[in-house]
Design a protein around this motif. Structure first.
Motif, mmCIF file in Angstrom:
data_model
loop_
_atom_site.group_PDB
_atom_site.id
_atom_site.type_symbol
_atom_site.label_atom_id
_atom_site.label_comp_id
_atom_site.label_asym_id
_atom_site.label_seq_id
_atom_site.Cartn_x
_atom_site.Cartn_y
_atom_site.Cartn_z
ATOM 1 N N LEU A 274 -60.463 58.782 67.300
ATOM 2 C CA LEU A 274 -61.149 59.972 66.804
ATOM 3 C C LEU A 274 -60.215 61.173 66.834
ATOM 4 N N GLY A 275 -60.377 62.065 65.866
ATOM 5 C CA GLY A 275 -59.635 63.315 65.850
ATOM 6 C C GLY A 275 -60.587 64.493 65.676
ATOM 7 N N TRP A 276 -60.425 65.525 66.510
ATOM 8 C CA TRP A 276 -61.322 66.676 66.441
ATOM 9 C C TRP A 276 -60.546 67.906 66.894
ATOM 10 N N GLY A 277 -60.400 68.866 66.001
ATOM 11 C CA GLY A 277 -59.740 70.114 66.347
ATOM 12 C C GLY A 277 -60.329 71.245 65.529
ATOM 13 N N MET A 283 -61.808 60.111 61.827
ATOM 14 C CA MET A 283 -62.101 58.886 62.559
ATOM 15 C C MET A 283 -61.481 57.701 61.833
ATOM 16 N N LEU A 284 -61.044 56.707 62.610
ATOM 17 C CA LEU A 284 -60.649 55.433 62.021
ATOM 18 C C LEU A 284 -61.264 54.305 62.829
ATOM 19 N N ALA A 285 -61.506 53.186 62.160
ATOM 20 C CA ALA A 285 -62.019 51.981 62.810
ATOM 21 C C ALA A 285 -61.333 50.781 62.185
ATOM 22 N N LEU A 286 -60.881 49.878 63.031
ATOM 23 C CA LEU A 286 -60.108 48.721 62.586
ATOM 24 C C LEU A 286 -60.760 47.443 63.103
ATOM 25 N N GLY A 303 -68.846 70.924 64.463
ATOM 26 C CA GLY A 303 -69.308 71.349 65.778
ATOM 27 C C GLY A 303 -70.152 70.306 66.480
ATOM 28 N N ILE A 304 -70.260 69.120 65.917
ATOM 29 C CA ILE A 304 -70.979 68.010 66.529
ATOM 30 C C ILE A 304 -70.071 66.786 66.512
ATOM 31 N N HIS A 305 -70.394 65.791 67.334
ATOM 32 C CA HIS A 305 -69.580 64.585 67.390
ATOM 33 C C HIS A 305 -69.515 63.920 66.016
ATOM 34 N N GLN A 306 -68.384 63.289 65.746
ATOM 35 C CA GLN A 306 -68.193 62.646 64.445
ATOM 36 C C GLN A 306 -69.345 61.700 64.098
ATOM 37 N N MET A 307 -69.816 60.950 65.065
ATOM 38 C CA MET A 307 -70.858 59.962 64.803
ATOM 39 C C MET A 307 -72.194 60.599 64.466
#
Length: 322
Positions: A274-277, A283-286, A303-307
């Protein structure tokens, strides 16, 4: 992802720009771009538009470390002080060996001080790793101390990867991949209301931890390289043994690999990052067993979680949980 109207959701959430690339059978299957690089001039996001991927930088740093391990320049469990000899990490008790494995898995006992590792400010310049750890820069006003009673416990800390950056520099690796380049095809950051943030191109002067600017296609190539490395087909010469360490649970945390998170979904085993700045989220998923993956980059921080935002919606559509 046909049931998800990405453009409609972007308008509803004030997301200015987004790029998503999917991998099928270890090849780039589709790469799509939406919206604009910045709200002001309305230039469209293109396939080569760079985004600040923030902490996804840690995944690439881990791959660089794995390369050095395969070249026998580093070892996962060799004490860091055998490599960094100009200064030592402060500790609140007599210290056991600090290792690369502990740093990569955020189990070193190092905890970021409050309000530290802030975005770059011109008036502060670029800090050195020594300044950060000694608390002698505005980016980190308190000395970073290794807390021995926290060794082996998960504490997500940029400081871990800043120390790795020092090791890479000592070995002649200047992290040039992370160099900030302000070209005409780079995204600006936006806030949850879709407005350009104060620092139009916010970035972090800690390359190994959060300094990478990239595209979803380029990150996808890195993901494919990881899948190739597992089966001994690495273009970079990464060994299956070393790369499998990334995919192996570390310490007592089943969900924690080296420089990444681990999990299980309907797609099977999952590696994620995850990236947040300021102004950006990603986000990446493999899924190595299915030879699939997805990378999503945005130039808007909700301002909220990626999910809990559009990134999560796209992710769930990809794995079949719409």
């Amino acid at each position: 992802m046909t049931a998800l109207n990405i453009e409609e959701r972007m308008r509803a959430l004030h997301i200015q720009g987004l790029t998503v690339t999917t991998i099928k059978n270890k090849k780039i299957f589709q790469s799509e771009q939406y919206g604009v690089r910045n709200k002001h001039d309305q230039f469209p996001v293109m396939g080569n538009t760079m985004f600040n991927v923030c902490s996804i930088s840690k995944l690439l740093t881990t791959v660089l470390a794995c390369k050095l391990i395969d070249e026998q320049l580093l070892q996962l469990d060799t004490p860091i002080n055998e490599l960094v000899t100009t200064w030592t990490i402060s500790s609140n008790t007599p210290s056991p060996s600090l290792t690369l494995r502990q740093l990569l898995s955020h189990q070193s006992g190092i905890i970021d001080p409050p309000n530290s590792f802030l975005p770059y400010q011109k008036r502060w310049g670029y800090p050195t790793v020594e300044q950060l750890f000694l608390g002698k820069t505005e980016y980190c006003r308190e000395p970073i101390i290794r807390q021995e009673n926290q060794v082996g416990r998960f504490h997500y800390a940029d400081a871990n990867f800043c120390l790795i950056e020092k090791v890479l520099q000592l070995l002649g690796m200047a992290c040039s991949t992370y160099e900030v380049t302000y070209g005409k095809n780079i995204s600006q950051g936006h806030d949850r209301n879709g407005a350009t943030v104060k620092e139009k191109y916010p970035h972090y002067p800690y390359p190994a931890a959060s300094g990478l600017w990239s595209t979803s296609k380029d990150i996808s190539k890195l993901m494919i390289e990881l899948m190739d490395a597992i089966v001994g087909d690495s273009k970079l010469g990464l060994s299956p043994l070393t790369i499998n360490e990334m995919f192996t649970s570390q310490g007592e945390c089943e969900w924690l690999g080296l420089g990444c998170f681990l999990g299980s979904t309907s797609n099977g085993f999952e590696l994620s990052s995850l990236g947040w700045g300021v102004g950006f989220q990603s986000m990446l998923a493999l899924y190595p067993q299915k030879k699939e993956g997805i990378i999503i980059l945005t130039n808007t921080e909700l301002g909220i979680h990626q999910m809990d935002g559009l990134i999560g919606e796209i992710y769930r559509a990809f794995i079949g949980k719409e």
